[in-house]
Design a protein around this motif. Structure first.
Motif, PDB file in Angstrom:
ATOM      1  N   ASP A  49       0.205  -1.221  -0.208  1.00  0.00           N
ATOM      2  CA  ASP A  49       0.135  -0.234  -0.245  1.00  0.00           C
ATOM      3  C   ASP A  49       1.041   1.468   0.588  1.00  0.00           C
ATOM      4  OD1 ASP A  49      -2.710  -0.042  -0.220  1.00  0.00           O
ATOM      5  OD2 ASP A  49      -2.825  -0.900   2.221  1.00  0.00           O
TER       6      ASP A  49
ATOM      7  N   GLY B  77       0.867   2.735  -3.301  1.00  0.00           N
ATOM      8  CA  GLY B  77      -1.046   3.868  -2.892  1.00  0.00           C
ATOM      9  C   GLY B  77      -0.416   5.356  -3.420  1.00  0.00           C
TER      10      GLY B  77
ATOM     11  N   GLY C  73      -5.056   9.366  -6.589  1.00  0.00           N
ATOM     12  CA  GLY C  73      -5.331   8.417  -7.857  1.00  0.00           C
ATOM     13  C   GLY C  73      -5.170   7.235  -7.177  1.00  0.00           C
ATOM     14  N   ALA C  74      -4.949   6.734  -6.728  1.00  0.00           N
ATOM     15  CA  ALA C  74      -4.567   4.675  -6.762  1.00  0.00           C
ATOM     16  C   ALA C  74      -5.986   4.451  -6.127  1.00  0.00           C
ATOM     17  CB  ALA C  74      -3.896   4.580  -5.277  1.00  0.00           C
ATOM     18  N   GLU C  75      -6.570   2.749  -6.342  1.00  0.00           N
ATOM     19  CA  GLU C  75      -7.043   2.506  -5.760  1.00  0.00           C
ATOM     20  C   GLU C  75      -6.971   1.880  -4.394  1.00  0.00           C
ATOM     21  OE1 GLU C  75      -8.904  -2.489  -6.814  1.00  0.00           O
ATOM     22  OE2 GLU C  75      -7.179  -1.547  -8.563  1.00  0.00           O
ATOM     23  N   ARG C  76      -8.591   2.092  -4.405  1.00  0.00           N
ATOM     24  CA  ARG C  76      -7.785   1.738  -2.517  1.00  0.00           C
ATOM     25  C   ARG C  76      -7.945   0.225  -2.482  1.00  0.00           C
ATOM     26  NH1 ARG C  76     -13.582   3.607   1.142  1.00  0.00           N
ATOM     27  NH2 ARG C  76     -11.879   5.519   0.915  1.00  0.00           N
TER      28      ARG C  76
ATOM     29  N   ILE D 154      -4.891  -0.984  -2.915  1.00  0.00           N
ATOM     30  CA  ILE D 154      -4.652  -1.943  -3.768  1.00  0.00           C
ATOM     31  C   ILE D 154      -3.031  -3.007  -3.562  1.00  0.00           C
ATOM     32  CG2 ILE D 154      -2.688   0.133  -3.753  1.00  0.00           C
ATOM     33  CD1 ILE D 154      -3.497  -1.703  -6.960  1.00  0.00           C
TER      34      ILE D 154
ATOM     35  N   LYS E  45      -4.431  -5.911  -2.592  1.00  0.00           N
ATOM     36  CA  LYS E  45      -5.045  -7.128  -3.950  1.00  0.00           C
ATOM     37  C   LYS E  45      -4.263  -7.623  -4.560  1.00  0.00           C
ATOM     38  CE  LYS E  45      -6.582  -5.900  -8.735  1.00  0.00           C
ATOM     39  NZ  LYS E  45      -7.218  -4.862  -9.483  1.00  0.00           N
TER      40      LYS E  45
ATOM     41  N   SER F 208     -11.890 -13.643  -9.167  1.00  0.00           N
ATOM     42  CA  SER F 208     -12.711 -12.338  -9.975  1.00  0.00           C
ATOM     43  C   SER F 208     -13.074 -13.709 -10.978  1.00  0.00           C
ATOM     44  CB  SER F 208     -11.496 -11.599 -11.074  1.00  0.00           C
ATOM     45  OG  SER F 208     -10.271 -12.649 -11.748  1.00  0.00           O
TER      46      SER F 208
END
Length: 616
Positions: free
Chosen positions: A319, A323, A326-329, A331, A334, A345
């Motif tokens: 993270d 991080g 604009g980084a995906e929460r 991340i 994941k 997925s």
């Protein structure tokens, strides 16, 4: 250093699914080879602009590769055949055809396209069904049922062996399959035989070869398929979990052993920028990505093992590394899951309509408005043709005509300006785009005008004004223009996929369903009325109408009064509201005649009974 206890406990892999990944071999070249089989035996390259974007295996055998300049490729292989691949329609059509072919073999319709040349299949249900039919005492003489309804449709196979390659090869290793992994082993083997059957059918029926991977997730199936190319398949074998106890040495899972051999940038879901940040952190410096002798090779390679065993590595550290603005929460979590082979997925079914339609082209440098207008016309022509291909369907109610499946609401124009020249005359590379959007004009959905007329109107009234909003004045030079329509709103349809009901179709369908309940005024001779209907109500007489009998309902209505006659609903009748709401609306039941009807009609129906009592 092994993963932390916290990180390890949070990673749970679900091995219930069986996923197959298809990667069509040299797809773009194969499209031309299928059209002209004579091209299969010669070195073939597909050209876009001045680049060989792809080539067939015969060309690769002679030392050619993707993304070479045409001039370089010609020097290395003078007899190379070059075909133009600027027009993508032939590739798009071939991809759709192959998708539909593979979809026809699935039961759950979980078939997902990835670009033009890759497809995921979730075959969990068909594998489980065939597993239930196996004779455990005779696995080598099994029959694979491709249909639940017809036991003769299918093929014979040996369930005691894996079709194609294995990783690792169980015959050449000392890996022991624990009892708990035996069931997974059987399911993977059944899936491998289905994959082989589909792979052979693709080649025999459609002329396309493919490379296939089989595992329990999209991530692992895709990576497994890369091991043996072309025209082959690989199954990732158990155990999928590491084991350790006092009686035996620790056995590393094949998933971890398999992933550890990959560079971090090769893991699907960890993109170029993410892998670059991870490499920088692991090596403690900015990495040199390209090898001077081969631009396709990463010079400072960092393996998944290097990342996984890095001190303190886990979701929290990732993270921090990945991080930022604009980084995906989430991340970090994941990426940590992917590094450990966890990918839950789902395989997505193909959407009824695309989320957007995008057309673009790149240039060496466009710097005048006439050039822009010319290119906008070319792009707009391709865009409208794509919209007609992807968003129109035959109108069943109007033979010979078409209807829109969806209406995109937004049109977006994007460009990529070239950066200014450096003092030495060179330009820095830039991938930054700028965009402007506006509502898509409704005239674009007209089907009476020709494509050329629509293109000219779209360019003049919409695209040129958008361009002036992007580039006001002179001094710009562009190396890319993109036109995109987005914000799709599906039109009304008979299925739940539409955004609403098609009212016209509903009423046409209603006319059919209610045909037998229709009451008609008919001229009848006075004698017939006198003979068949004698009144005994003290001089009162009523207009009488004949209706078809139905269960639980008196065919003759009392107290009918002209055009406002009401036939009480019965349990067998179908009203228009039920048709419209597809039986999802609240309903009520009359306490007097037991008729079932929508709740909103109950009050009027009760008033009918009141008038009926008064008339008597």
């Amino acid at each position: 250093m092994p993963m932390t206890t916290t990180a390890k406990s949070s990673l749970k892999r679900s091995d219930d699914r069986i996923i197959i990944h298809f990667d069509y071999d040299c797809f773009y070249a194969s499209v031309f080879e299928v059209e002209n089989p004579a091209l299969k035996s010669v070195p073939l390259g597909v050209q876009q602009k001045q680049i060989i974007v792809t080539c067939n295996y015969e060309a690769r055998r002679r030392g050619l590769r993707k993304l070479q300049l045409v001039s370089e490729a010609k020097k290395k292989c003078p007899d190379m055949v070059i075909v133009l691949g600027e027009q993508l329609d032939r590739f798009r059509d071939a991809s759709k055809m192959l998708y539909k072919f593979l979809e026809s073999f699935t039961w759950n319709n979980k078939v997902e396209k990835l670009g033009f040349d890759e497809v995921f299949l979730d075959v969990t249900d068909i594998v489980a069904y065939n597993q239930s039919l196996l004779n455990p005492n005779d696995l080598s003489h099994a029959f694979f049922n491709l249909s639940r309804d017809d036991p003769t449709i299918g093929f014979s196979f040996d369930a005691s062996r894996t079709a194609g390659h294995e990783y690792p090869d169980l015959d050449d290793t000392a890996i022991e399959i624990a009892a708990k992994d035996q069931e997974l082993l059987i399911r993977l083997r059944i899936g491998s035989h289905l994959a082989q059957h589909l792979r052979h059918r693709l080649e025999e029926d459609k002329g396309y070869t493919s490379t296939v991977g089989i595992s329990t997730s999209k991530l692992l199936a895709k990576l497994a398929g890369n091991l043996h190319k072309p025209k082959a398949q690989t199954t990732l074998m158990p155990p999928y979990e590491s084991t350790s106890n006092e009686d035996q040495a620790e056995q590393t899972s094949t998933v971890i052993a398999f992933l550890d051999t990959h560079d971090i940038g090769k893991i699907p879901g960890i993109g170029f920028k993410m892998s670059q940040k991870i490499r920088d952190h692991i090596l403690g410096r900015k990495v040199d990505l390209k090898d001077e002798t081969d631009s396709r090779v990463v010079k400072d390679s960092v393996s998944v093992r290097d990342v996984r065993l890095f001190p303190g590595m886990g979701p929290e550290l990732l993270d921090e590394i990945l991080g930022g603005l604009g980084a995906e929460r989430g991340i970090g979590a994941k990426a940590w899951a992917l590094i450990n082979g966890i990918d839950e997925s789902e395989v997505q079914t193909l959407k009824r309509v695309p989320t957007q339609i995008s057309i673009e082209d790149s240039y060496r440098g466009i710097s005048t408005l006439p050039e822009v207008r010319k290119e906008l016309r070319v792009l707009a022509t391709s865009l409208i043709n794509r919209m007609h291909t992807d968003l129109l369907e035959s109108d069943e109610d109007n033979p010979g005509k078409q209807r829109w499946l969806a209406h995109p609401k937004t049109i977006r124009l994007s460009t990529r300006p070239q950066p200014p020249r450096n003092p030495d005359g060179t330009r820095s590379r830039s991938f930054n785009r700028i965009s402007r959007s506006c509502p898509l004009p409704n005239f674009i959905f007209g089907l009476r005008e020709g494509v050329d007329a629509l293109v000219e109107k779209l360019v003049v009234e919409t695209l040129i004004p958008l361009f002036h909003r992007l580039h006001d004045g002179k001094g710009w030079s562009l190396n890319l223009i993109n036109i995109c329509v987005a914000n799709m709103v599906e039109t009304a349809s008979e299925t739940v996929k539409g955004r609403g009901r098609d009212i016209s179709r509903m009423f046409k369908h209603q006319e059919e369903v209610l045909k037998e309940w229709k009451v008609e005024d008919k001229d009848v001779p006075p004698d017939w009325v006198a003979e068949h209907h004698r009144t005994n109500d003290g001089g009162r007489s009523h207009a009488l109408f004949k209706a078809e009998p139905s269960a639980g309902n008196d065919a003759i209505m009392k107290g009918a009064t002209g055009s406002e006659d009401v036939i009480p609903m019965t349990q067998d009748a179908v009203d228009d509201e039920t048709l419209y709401m597809n039986e999802e609306s609240d309903s009520g039941k009359c306490s007097i005649c037991n008729a079932i009807m929508p709740a909103f009609a109950m009050a009027a129906h009760e008033r009918y009974h009141e008038f009926e009592n008064l008339s008597e």
